[in-house]
Scaffold this active site. Structure first.
Site, PDB file in Angstrom:
ATOM      1  N   ASP A   1       0.754   2.582   3.719  1.00 15.53           N
ATOM      2  CA  ASP A   1      -0.154   3.661   3.288  1.00 15.53           C
ATOM      3  C   ASP A   1       0.625   4.977   3.164  1.00 15.53           C
ATOM      4  O   ASP A   1       0.139   6.055   3.509  1.00 15.53           O
ATOM      5  CB  ASP A   1      -1.348   3.822   4.237  1.00 15.53           C
ATOM      6  CG  ASP A   1      -2.475   4.660   3.606  1.00 15.53           C
ATOM      7  OD1 ASP A   1      -2.343   5.061   2.435  1.00 15.53           O
ATOM      8  OD2 ASP A   1      -3.477   4.917   4.302  1.00 15.53           O
TER       9      ASP A   1
ATOM     10  N   ASP B   1      -8.759   2.359  -3.264  1.00 19.35           N
ATOM     11  CA  ASP B   1      -8.283   2.991  -2.030  1.00 19.35           C
ATOM     12  C   ASP B   1      -8.355   4.515  -2.060  1.00 19.35           C
ATOM     13  O   ASP B   1      -8.046   5.152  -3.057  1.00 19.35           O
ATOM     14  CB  ASP B   1      -6.849   2.574  -1.731  1.00 19.35           C
ATOM     15  CG  ASP B   1      -6.389   3.187  -0.425  1.00 19.35           C
ATOM     16  OD1 ASP B   1      -7.037   2.931   0.595  1.00 19.35           O
ATOM     17  OD2 ASP B   1      -5.430   3.978  -0.433  1.00 19.35           O
TER      18      ASP B   1
ATOM     19  N   ASN C   1      -5.218   5.707  -7.063  1.00 21.28           N
ATOM     20  CA  ASN C   1      -5.896   7.018  -6.997  1.00 21.28           C
ATOM     21  C   ASN C   1      -5.000   8.159  -7.466  1.00 21.28           C
ATOM     22  O   ASN C   1      -4.790   9.154  -6.773  1.00 21.28           O
ATOM     23  CB  ASN C   1      -6.436   7.288  -5.586  1.00 21.28           C
ATOM     24  CG  ASN C   1      -5.359   7.384  -4.526  1.00 21.28           C
ATOM     25  OD1 ASN C   1      -4.258   6.870  -4.718  1.00 21.28           O
ATOM     26  ND2 ASN C   1      -5.664   8.025  -3.406  1.00 21.28           N
TER      27      ASN C   1
ATOM     28  N   PRO D   1      -5.820  14.004   3.829  1.00 18.36           N
ATOM     29  CA  PRO D   1      -5.401  12.966   4.770  1.00 18.36           C
ATOM     30  C   PRO D   1      -4.206  12.188   4.236  1.00 18.36           C
ATOM     31  O   PRO D   1      -4.065  12.024   3.022  1.00 18.36           O
ATOM     32  CB  PRO D   1      -6.637  12.062   4.856  1.00 18.36           C
ATOM     33  CG  PRO D   1      -7.326  12.228   3.536  1.00 18.36           C
ATOM     34  CD  PRO D   1      -7.030  13.629   3.072  1.00 18.36           C
TER      35      PRO D   1
ATOM     36  N   HIS E   1       0.831  -1.212   0.000  1.00 21.84           N
ATOM     37  CA  HIS E   1       0.000   0.000   0.000  1.00 21.84           C
ATOM     38  C   HIS E   1       0.863   1.259   0.000  1.00 21.84           C
ATOM     39  O   HIS E   1       1.259   1.775   1.043  1.00 21.84           O
ATOM     40  CB  HIS E   1      -0.898  -0.034   1.248  1.00 21.84           C
ATOM     41  CG  HIS E   1      -2.038   0.929   1.214  1.00 21.84           C
ATOM     42  ND1 HIS E   1      -3.268   0.616   1.730  1.00 21.84           N
ATOM     43  CD2 HIS E   1      -2.134   2.188   0.746  1.00 21.84           C
ATOM     44  CE1 HIS E   1      -4.081   1.644   1.588  1.00 21.84           C
ATOM     45  NE2 HIS E   1      -3.415   2.612   0.995  1.00 21.84           N
TER      46      HIS E   1
HETATM   47 ZN   LIG Z   1      -7.202   3.952   2.175  1.00 19.40          ZN
END
Ligand SMILES: [Zn+2]
EC number: 3.5.2.3
Length: 432
Positions: free
Chosen positions: A306, A151, A91, A324, A57
């Site tokens: 992430d 995501d 994304n 975020p 991720h």
């Molecule tokens: Zn996410």
């Protein structure tokens, strides 16, 4: 063929130091005091040798936001963090929902050559959650996409999620879910609890995650599809996964936790510093403790960063307007050592499991997460377990500087990273 000698290493931190000879792309010899000619010698002083880390991720921001990160700068951060493979989330702008974009990202990764960059394909067109993207075409592309995720957004429509699990099953794909029931998180800014209430921030309630996790486990079981849960953040999710995995008919469900959810809590919100804004949000101490336990006992399979770099103007602003996400690639190991190794929840074999072997298995990578043994591919990381270092956000390789760990002292330092036998990072410097 190039010959690289790693002198005085301890595979998995076990036993007396040995030497490891890497010839070309593979481990050729392991033994005490090898007397061999080598093109380069790395003196490791008893450091721990592990299989290179695999991050399921990562956000590389290319194409579209090259002011926040590029495949090149993100690859540098990955190599310095001990990673030999990363999965780049879809994304981007444009969204990676077709073969052209995933092949572009994949090709850029190969050109840079510091880490294997595997693009994640979007589940739905434009991440809109309405219509399945061309999953099969992305699978058949040069990028050979195997993991699909919207995501940043949840695949919230249960019928679309069902179809995605059914369709990816036909070619052994994985659906990675960002579990967030959007109707429960409208306007959400922080974990719904005492701190958010006191600070006047709209809450992101734990059941918004847990309800989707439970639903998707049921759908994965029903369809026989393969489900991966991104960034588990609540103790309730850990309970659901533990229950689900205890069932004989659980099928293929895996989960990841981020380093920041293993360490930080919503007590951090006090300053309103947007560096602490992340989705899912930082939660409570009880959640943090439950996630550590779930990672230790295998309920949560692996650590994923992430890693979410942002340009300064997207973070240096008021809380509500800030995007975020936080940096993660270069600090992940230090946080895992601090939260899991030092307290005795994981040994170095355990670190290899959660940061390399399990993510490689989940992603279906044949040449990553392999044992440190003769004949295996030399995708490796060398870690000084005793070194302490201080995080400086501005000095990290990412273009964004949004590290919540800035100024923090972390244990465990990456000494060197090898990708197919070649040093990609050594002593804090990228090797090209
Ligand atoms: Zn996410």
């Amino acid at each position: 063929m190039s010959r690289l000698l790693l002198k005085d290493v301890r595979p998995y931190g076990e036993g007396d130091p040995v030497d490891v000879l890497v010839e070309g792309e593979v481990i050729a010899e392991i033994g005490a005091n090898l007397q061999v000619d080598a093109d380069e010698i790395v003196h490791a002083g008893g450091s721990v040798l592990l299989p290179g880390f695999v991050d399921l991720h990562t956000h590389l921001r290319e194409p579209g936001r090259e002011d926040a990160e590029t495949v090149e700068t993100g690859s540098a951060a990955a190599a310095l963090g001990g990673y030999t493979a990363v999965f780049a989330m879809a994304n981007t702008d444009p969204v990676a929902d077709n073969a052209v974009i995933v092949e572009h990202v994949w090709r850029r990764g190969r050109e840079v050559g510091l880490v294997d960059v595997h693009p994640v394909g979007a589940v739905t067109v434009g991440l809109k959650g309405e219509k399945l993207a061309e999953l099969g075409t992305m699978r058949r592309s040069a990028a050979e996409v195997r993991i699909f995720s919207d995501d940043g957004h949840c695949v919230h429509d249960p019928l679309i999620m069902r179809r995605a699990l059914e369709y990816t099953k036909s070619f052994g794909g994985v659906v990675a879910q960002h579990a967030e029931e959007p109707r429960l998180t409208v306007g959400a800014q922080a974990h719904e609890g005492a701190n958010a209430a006191r600070l006047g921030l709209a809450g992101w309630p734990a059941p918004a995650e847990e309800a989707i996790v439970a639903r998707d486990c049921l759908l994965a079981g029903h369809t026989g599809g393969t489900l991966h849960i991104c960034h588990v953040s609540t103790s309730g999710t850990a309970d659901i996964l533990r229950w689900w995995k205890s069932r004989k008919t659980a099928g293929a469900v895996s989960a990841e936790v981020t380093p920041h959810h293993l360490l930080l809590t919503d007590d951090r919100l006090e300053t309103y510093d947007p560096v602490n804004k992340v989705n899912p949000p930082l939660r409570t101490d009880a959640d943090v403790m439950a996630l550590r336990e779930a990672l230790a006992d295998g309920t949560v399979d692996c650590v994923a960063t992430d890693h979410a770099p942002h340009a300064a103007q997207d973070k240096d602003c008021e809380w509500a307007a800030a995007k975020p996400g936080m940096l993660g690639l270069q600090t992940a190991l230090g946080i895992v050592v601090r939260t899991m190794v030092r307290p005795g929840l994981l040994d170095w074999r355990g670190v290899a499991r959660v940061m390399s072997e399990r993510p490689a298995e989940i992603a279906g990578l044949a040449d990553q997460g392999r044992p440190v043994e003769v004949g295996e591919p030399a995708n490796l990381v060398l870690v000084d377990p005793d070194a302490e270092w201080t995080v400086r956000g501005a000095e990290l390789a990412s273009l964004g500087e949004n590290s919540p760990f800035d100024g923090m002292q972390l244990p465990g330092r990456v000494v060197a990273t090898l990708l197919r036998g070649r040093l990609t990072a050594h002593e804090g410097k990228v090797r090209r």
